[in-house]
Motif scaffolding. Sequence first.
Motif, PDB file in Angstrom:
ATOM      1  N   UNK A 238      61.148  32.987 -19.509  1.00 42.21           N
ATOM      2  CA  UNK A 238      61.359  33.782 -18.298  1.00 42.21           C
ATOM      3  C   UNK A 238      61.551  32.935 -17.049  1.00 42.21           C
ATOM      4  N   UNK A 239      60.768  31.873 -16.894  1.00 45.64           N
ATOM      5  CA  UNK A 239      60.909  31.044 -15.692  1.00 45.64           C
ATOM      6  C   UNK A 239      62.234  30.292 -15.712  1.00 45.64           C
ATOM      7  N   UNK A 240      62.618  29.792 -16.869  1.00 43.73           N
ATOM      8  CA  UNK A 240      63.913  29.128 -16.985  1.00 43.73           C
ATOM      9  C   UNK A 240      65.040  30.104 -16.666  1.00 43.73           C
ATOM     10  N   UNK A 241      64.916  31.331 -17.181  1.00 46.31           N
ATOM     11  CA  UNK A 241      65.927  32.355 -16.901  1.00 46.31           C
ATOM     12  C   UNK A 241      66.004  32.647 -15.406  1.00 46.31           C
ATOM     13  N   UNK A 242      64.854  32.663 -14.748  1.00 44.76           N
ATOM     14  CA  UNK A 242      64.838  32.918 -13.309  1.00 44.76           C
ATOM     15  C   UNK A 242      65.549  31.803 -12.561  1.00 44.76           C
ATOM     16  N   UNK A 243      65.276  30.550 -12.939  1.00 44.99           N
ATOM     17  CA  UNK A 243      65.923  29.414 -12.293  1.00 44.99           C
ATOM     18  C   UNK A 243      67.439  29.477 -12.468  1.00 44.99           C
ATOM     19  N   UNK A 244      67.870  29.802 -13.657  1.00 45.51           N
ATOM     20  CA  UNK A 244      69.295  29.869 -13.945  1.00 45.51           C
ATOM     21  C   UNK A 244      69.978  30.998 -13.177  1.00 45.51           C
TER      22      UNK A 244
END
Length: 232
Positions: free
Chosen positions: A220-226
């Motif tokens: 989820x955090x990686x998805x948010x950054x992207x």
Amino acid sequence: MINRRHWLSAAAPGLMLLQLANTPRALAQSGADAAMNSTPLHRAVQANDLGRLRQLLAAGAAVDARDAQARTPLLLATHANLVPAARLLIEAGADVNAKDAIQDSPYLYAGARGHLEILKLTLAHGADLRSTNRYGGTALIPACERGHVETVRTLIAAGMDVDHVNRLGWTGLLEAIVLSDGGPRHQQIVKLLIEAGADVNLADREGVTPLQHARQRGHSETARLLAAAGAR
């Protein structure tokens, strides 16, 4: 969703070689071959005998001599992360880009394994940022996969191409997502790649984007950054 069968099929030859190379019999044979073909300089590195290493170099020993696996003494020092030995060899003119039989060089191996001090030495002494390993990947890609944050930062600062695609069709950004648990180290690497201008929409061979991979894996955090960087 990535076709794992397709990936395994593409990677199988390399994976099989790695498996065979790590069997007890293969390791024993490798050691025997190395003993037969190594030079005094190789053996001094393997013993981490800096005094002997200095003597041999001062006497004119061939600094880039090869053993049975075409490894130079510097590559052996890099394997074991022997920083003082590596420094002596590099200062004596060792080739930081000399590849062995499986296409590893001191520079590529140091990057892949996160051996940061040796990596910095290689970068300061002519490391070829365009050189690739047996999978067609630069030093950056395995560093991203393995979560070596400072290594990734160092390679980016050196001018590495952050969008290089290896033979599996993956960039460093994709490997930091697909081959990770999405934890803090890999999140930091994704952030570093984004800040360095990585193409956040560069998809794999199946057409799956980094954001899609992140969401599929619950990162989820990686998805948010992207998503914040414009990923689709």
